[in-house]
Design a protein around this motif. Structure first.
Motif, PDB file in Angstrom:
ATOM      1  N   UNK A 101       0.800  -1.224   0.000  1.00 19.88           N
ATOM      2  CA  UNK A 101       0.000   0.000   0.000  1.00 19.88           C
ATOM      3  C   UNK A 101       0.831   1.271   0.000  1.00 19.88           C
ATOM      4  N   UNK A 102       2.111   1.188   0.306  1.00 20.36           N
ATOM      5  CA  UNK A 102       2.878   2.420   0.408  1.00 20.36           C
ATOM      6  C   UNK A 102       4.340   2.235   0.092  1.00 20.36           C
ATOM      7  N   UNK A 103       5.090   3.323   0.003  1.00 22.51           N
ATOM      8  CA  UNK A 103       6.523   3.256  -0.278  1.00 22.51           C
ATOM      9  C   UNK A 103       7.246   2.403   0.769  1.00 22.51           C
ATOM     10  N   UNK A 104       8.139   1.567   0.293  1.00 29.00           N
ATOM     11  CA  UNK A 104       8.912   0.722   1.202  1.00 29.00           C
ATOM     12  C   UNK A 104       8.322  -0.641   1.452  1.00 29.00           C
ATOM     13  N   UNK A 105       7.071  -0.876   1.068  1.00 24.93           N
ATOM     14  CA  UNK A 105       6.502  -2.217   1.224  1.00 24.93           C
ATOM     15  C   UNK A 105       7.278  -3.195   0.343  1.00 24.93           C
ATOM     16  N   UNK A 106       7.517  -4.393   0.868  1.00 21.62           N
ATOM     17  CA  UNK A 106       8.400  -5.348   0.205  1.00 21.62           C
ATOM     18  C   UNK A 106       7.667  -6.595  -0.269  1.00 21.62           C
ATOM     19  N   UNK A 107       8.129  -7.115  -1.396  1.00 22.12           N
ATOM     20  CA  UNK A 107       7.735  -8.434  -1.890  1.00 22.12           C
ATOM     21  C   UNK A 107       8.972  -9.312  -1.840  1.00 22.12           C
ATOM     22  N   UNK A 108       8.847 -10.455  -1.195  1.00 24.12           N
ATOM     23  CA  UNK A 108       9.983 -11.349  -0.960  1.00 24.12           C
ATOM     24  C   UNK A 108       9.813 -12.629  -1.772  1.00 24.12           C
ATOM     25  N   UNK A 109      10.896 -13.105  -2.377  1.00 25.93           N
ATOM     26  CA  UNK A 109      10.853 -14.382  -3.089  1.00 25.93           C
ATOM     27  C   UNK A 109      12.270 -14.919  -3.227  1.00 25.93           C
ATOM     28  N   UNK A 110      12.366 -16.200  -3.538  1.00 27.36           N
ATOM     29  CA  UNK A 110      13.658 -16.821  -3.782  1.00 27.36           C
ATOM     30  C   UNK A 110      14.174 -16.395  -5.147  1.00 27.36           C
ATOM     31  N   UNK A 111      15.490 -16.508  -5.316  1.00 30.75           N
ATOM     32  CA  UNK A 111      16.056 -16.212  -6.632  1.00 30.75           C
ATOM     33  C   UNK A 111      17.227 -17.140  -6.891  1.00 30.75           C
ATOM     34  N   UNK A 112      17.196 -17.887  -8.044  1.00 34.32           N
ATOM     35  CA  UNK A 112      16.317 -17.588  -9.149  1.00 34.32           C
ATOM     36  C   UNK A 112      14.998 -18.323  -9.018  1.00 34.32           C
ATOM     37  N   UNK A 130      11.780  -4.943  -3.852  1.00 41.40           N
ATOM     38  CA  UNK A 130      12.067  -6.363  -4.065  1.00 41.40           C
ATOM     39  C   UNK A 130      13.090  -6.833  -3.043  1.00 41.40           C
ATOM     40  N   UNK A 131      12.816  -7.969  -2.450  1.00 43.99           N
ATOM     41  CA  UNK A 131      13.768  -8.593  -1.520  1.00 43.99           C
ATOM     42  C   UNK A 131      13.897 -10.061  -1.926  1.00 43.99           C
ATOM     43  N   UNK A 132      15.107 -10.499  -2.198  1.00 48.87           N
ATOM     44  CA  UNK A 132      15.317 -11.873  -2.664  1.00 48.87           C
ATOM     45  C   UNK A 132      16.221 -12.641  -1.712  1.00 48.87           C
ATOM     46  N   UNK A 133      16.042 -13.956  -1.742  1.00 48.00           N
ATOM     47  CA  UNK A 133      16.853 -14.877  -0.951  1.00 48.00           C
ATOM     48  C   UNK A 133      17.397 -15.925  -1.906  1.00 48.00           C
ATOM     49  N   UNK A 134      18.701 -16.182  -1.900  1.00 49.61           N
ATOM     50  CA  UNK A 134      19.254 -17.168  -2.836  1.00 49.61           C
ATOM     51  C   UNK A 134      18.677 -18.563  -2.601  1.00 49.61           C
ATOM     52  N   UNK A 135      18.549 -19.326  -3.685  1.00 50.33           N
ATOM     53  CA  UNK A 135      18.179 -20.726  -3.555  1.00 50.33           C
ATOM     54  C   UNK A 135      19.248 -21.464  -2.766  1.00 50.33           C
TER      55      UNK A 135
END
Length: 354
Positions: free
Chosen positions: A95-106, A122-127
């Motif tokens: 809903x606002x600036x700074x909100x994050x979506x997290x997922x693995x990458x790749x 965007x916030x990612x975590x390595x496989x």
């Protein structure tokens, strides 16, 4: 003053699998066979009414899906492919600036695109080992700004599925105000009895959303139909932000027919699984360290040689999907097309020369 959002210049582009006339395309995880005859007949009938708007509420298809999954219709949202639903999830949660979506990458390359379009960070975590989701690391990466987490199982493009027990532990560790989207685009190909299935977990976890699609096992990629199983609150929100008339009449009719003939259509998954096992074993015999896959594709972790392998295949009229720096995804197709791939792969060194 600019007319266009300046951050669109940094938006990653979705790269579709190439189509080359006369070549064997193993780049987009499509099924080689056309839609089932009953689906084609339903499509033709619906096309005759193409002068009319489609059902805005997707009422009949939603009711059929409710029966299949044993859920109330208000807990289902249908979209123009599951990719559109991914974007809608960002819209309803961030809903606002700074909100994050997290997922693995790749993982699925649409995730960073839909997150940026929705204005999220965007916030990612390595496989982890075996090109699998590291759910412990993902749980530890959640912050007070995290609003949505995508978990792709089986993971596109690497293939492994998330285990049920590890996913339940993950859900228990996720704050209740963070949505978790379990993307099950390839669920029909899963044979591992320990792999997670999202539907049985929905009632115990109101922040869980399960995404499914007609694009893969149902052989309807070109028609663009996907759906979400969720709490009534989340499904209602998804419907609110859906584009009006986004699921066209032809797609709705085809999906209803596919559900009516699902046993016949999904029987073809067993053929894909047998070929998946054969192709993976043959590639390993050639020296490629193919990880376990529960989808309709295999992953070749070639790193910096990914583009080189794709060019090697393309020169021999086989089109695969490279992710430069990581690896190559190859769709499991018919025995004949798979044999072409194996023949081409046999003339490429599985290990880099020293």
């Amino acid at each position: 003053m600019t007319l266009i959002r300046p951050d669109l210049d940094t938006l990653p582009a979705y790269v579709p699998g190439r189509t080359v006339p006369g070549a064997t395309k193993l780049a987009s995880n499509e099924v080689a066979e056309p839609p089932a005859p009953a689906v084609l007949e339903a499509i033709a009938r619906a096309a005759a009414n193409g002068n009319r708007y489609p059902d805005l509420g997707v009422v009949e298809l939603t009711a059929r899906l409710a029966d299949v999954h044993g859920l109330a219709p208000e807990r289902i949202a249908v979209g123009c492919g599951s990719v559109t639903l991914c974007q809608q999830l960002v819209q309803v949660s961030c809903v606002g600036p700074g909100d994050e979506v997290l997922f693995a990458w790749r993982s699925f390359e649409a995730y960073p695109i839909v997150a940026r379009i929705g204005g999220a960070e965007i916030r990612t975590v390595p496989l982890g080992e075996g090109f699998r989701h590291d759910l412990d690391a993902m749980a530890a990466a959640i912050t007070e700004r995290t609003r949505l987490v995508f978990v792709c199982s089986p993971n596109n493009p690497t293939g492994p599925a998330v285990g049920r027990d590890e996913f339940v532990r993950f859900l228990d560790a996720v704050p209740a105000d963070v949505l978790v989207a379990l993307d099950e685009a390839y669920a029909e190909y899963v044979t591992d009895p320990d792999a997670v299935s999202g539907r049985p977990l929905l009632d115990a976890h109101p922040n869980l959303v399960v995404l499914r699609t007609f694009s893969k096992a149902y052989r309807m990629a070109g028609l663009r139909v996907g759906y979400a199983l969720a709490s009534a609150e989340v499904a209602t929100a998804l419907r609110k932000v859906a584009p009006p008339f986004g699921v066209n009449s032809v797609a709705q009719a085809g999906a209803i027919a596919a559900l009516e003939h699902s046993a016949e259509i999904l029987a073809g998954c067993a053929d894909v699984v047998r070929e998946r096992q054969r192709v993976a074993a043959a590639l390993r015999d050639l020296g490629f360290p193919v990880p376990d896959t529960q989808a309709n594709f295999v992953w070749l972790p070639l790193g910096e040689r990914a583009d080189e392998f794709a060019r090697h295949c393309g020169e021999r009229k086989v089109i695969v999907r490279p992710f430069q720096g990581d690896g190559v995804r190859v769709t499991v197709s018919t025995p004949q097309e798979n044999d072409l791939l194996l023949d081409v792969a046999s003339s490429f060194p599985a290990q880099p020369s020293s």
